[in-house]
Design a protein around this motif. Structure first.
Motif, mmCIF file in Angstrom:
data_model
loop_
_atom_site.group_PDB
_atom_site.id
_atom_site.type_symbol
_atom_site.label_atom_id
_atom_site.label_comp_id
_atom_site.label_asym_id
_atom_site.label_seq_id
_atom_site.Cartn_x
_atom_site.Cartn_y
_atom_site.Cartn_z
ATOM 1 N N GLU A 1 2.641 1.773 -3.115
ATOM 2 C CA GLU A 1 1.043 2.464 -4.593
ATOM 3 C C GLU A 1 0.752 3.723 -4.096
ATOM 4 O O GLU A 1 0.752 4.504 -5.155
ATOM 5 C CB GLU A 1 0.103 1.044 -4.330
ATOM 6 C CG GLU A 1 0.973 0.022 -4.686
ATOM 7 C CD GLU A 1 -0.968 -1.105 -4.631
ATOM 8 O OE1 GLU A 1 -2.013 -0.104 -3.953
ATOM 9 O OE2 GLU A 1 -1.091 -1.610 -4.468
ATOM 10 N N ARG B 1 0.897 -0.959 -0.032
ATOM 11 C CA ARG B 1 0.375 0.148 -0.628
ATOM 12 C C ARG B 1 0.815 1.534 -0.519
ATOM 13 O O ARG B 1 0.497 2.044 -1.077
ATOM 14 C CB ARG B 1 -0.705 0.152 1.243
ATOM 15 C CG ARG B 1 -2.281 1.036 0.907
ATOM 16 C CD ARG B 1 -2.624 1.196 2.459
ATOM 17 N NE ARG B 1 -3.813 2.233 2.849
ATOM 18 C CZ ARG B 1 -4.306 2.834 4.145
ATOM 19 N NH1 ARG B 1 -4.130 1.909 4.751
ATOM 20 N NH2 ARG B 1 -5.206 3.978 3.708
ATOM 21 N N ALA C 1 1.221 6.735 -6.749
ATOM 22 C CA ALA C 1 0.351 8.004 -6.834
ATOM 23 C C ALA C 1 0.496 8.543 -6.933
ATOM 24 O O ALA C 1 0.387 9.326 -7.416
ATOM 25 C CB ALA C 1 -1.081 7.246 -6.829
#
Length: 167
Positions: free
Chosen positions: A98, A95, A102
């Motif tokens: 990511e 997570r 992002a």
């Protein structure tokens, strides 16, 4: 340096004026405010200084890419949450990766928007891209800088904190 008193709503337009025209526009607004017997507002506007071109470019983002600004601020919130989760849980590393990727993508997109504004002024963007990216990264995790980014009202570059306000 931020003004001591909140700015009148009319001052927001100053943040959109090209740096070369800032002083003349600011002084005209001060005259108008004084003519309306709004001396406190005139004083708050008079202390505003011409922004450096990098700050002007950051302020352009609010008008040119408002949805992307909100997306960046969301990405910053997700990054903070992912970092907290990574510290407290072993399975949260993916997570965090990511969320970092992002945010990086959103920063790159907004750097391109600001670079476009700089090119319209005839400014070179090569040397400024990294500084724009750092300012946007800071705004993604610092609430005050994020608010300035969203409103397009930076008066100076946001202060970078070593931990970027994360966790």
């Amino acid at each position: 340096m931020a003004p001591a008193k909140p700015l009148p709503i009319e001052a927001i337009a100053l943040f959109r004026v090209a740096p070369a025209a800032f002083i003349a526009e600011r002084d005209a607004l001060v005259r108008d405010l004084r003519a309306e017997d709004r001396d406190d507002d005139a004083a708050a506007v008079k202390v505003l200084r011409r922004p450096i071109v990098l700050v002007w470019a950051l302020n352009q983002i609010a008008d040119r890419a408002p949805h992307e600004v909100e997306s960046l601020l969301d990405a910053g919130r997700e990054l903070r949450a992912a970092q907290r989760a990574a510290v407290s849980s072993r399975g949260a590393a993916a997570r965090l990766l990511e969320a970092t990727a992002a945010r990086r993508a959103k920063v790159a997109a907004l750097v391109a928007v600001a670079a476009g504004a700089l090119q319209e002024l005839g400014s070179s963007t090569a040397a400024l891209r990294d500084r724009l990216a750092v300012a946007l990264e800071t705004a993604s995790v610092d609430e005050a800088a994020g608010a300035d980014l969203g409103a397009g009202t930076f008066t100076a570059l946001p202060a970078v904190n070593a931990g970027l306000g994360v966790i």
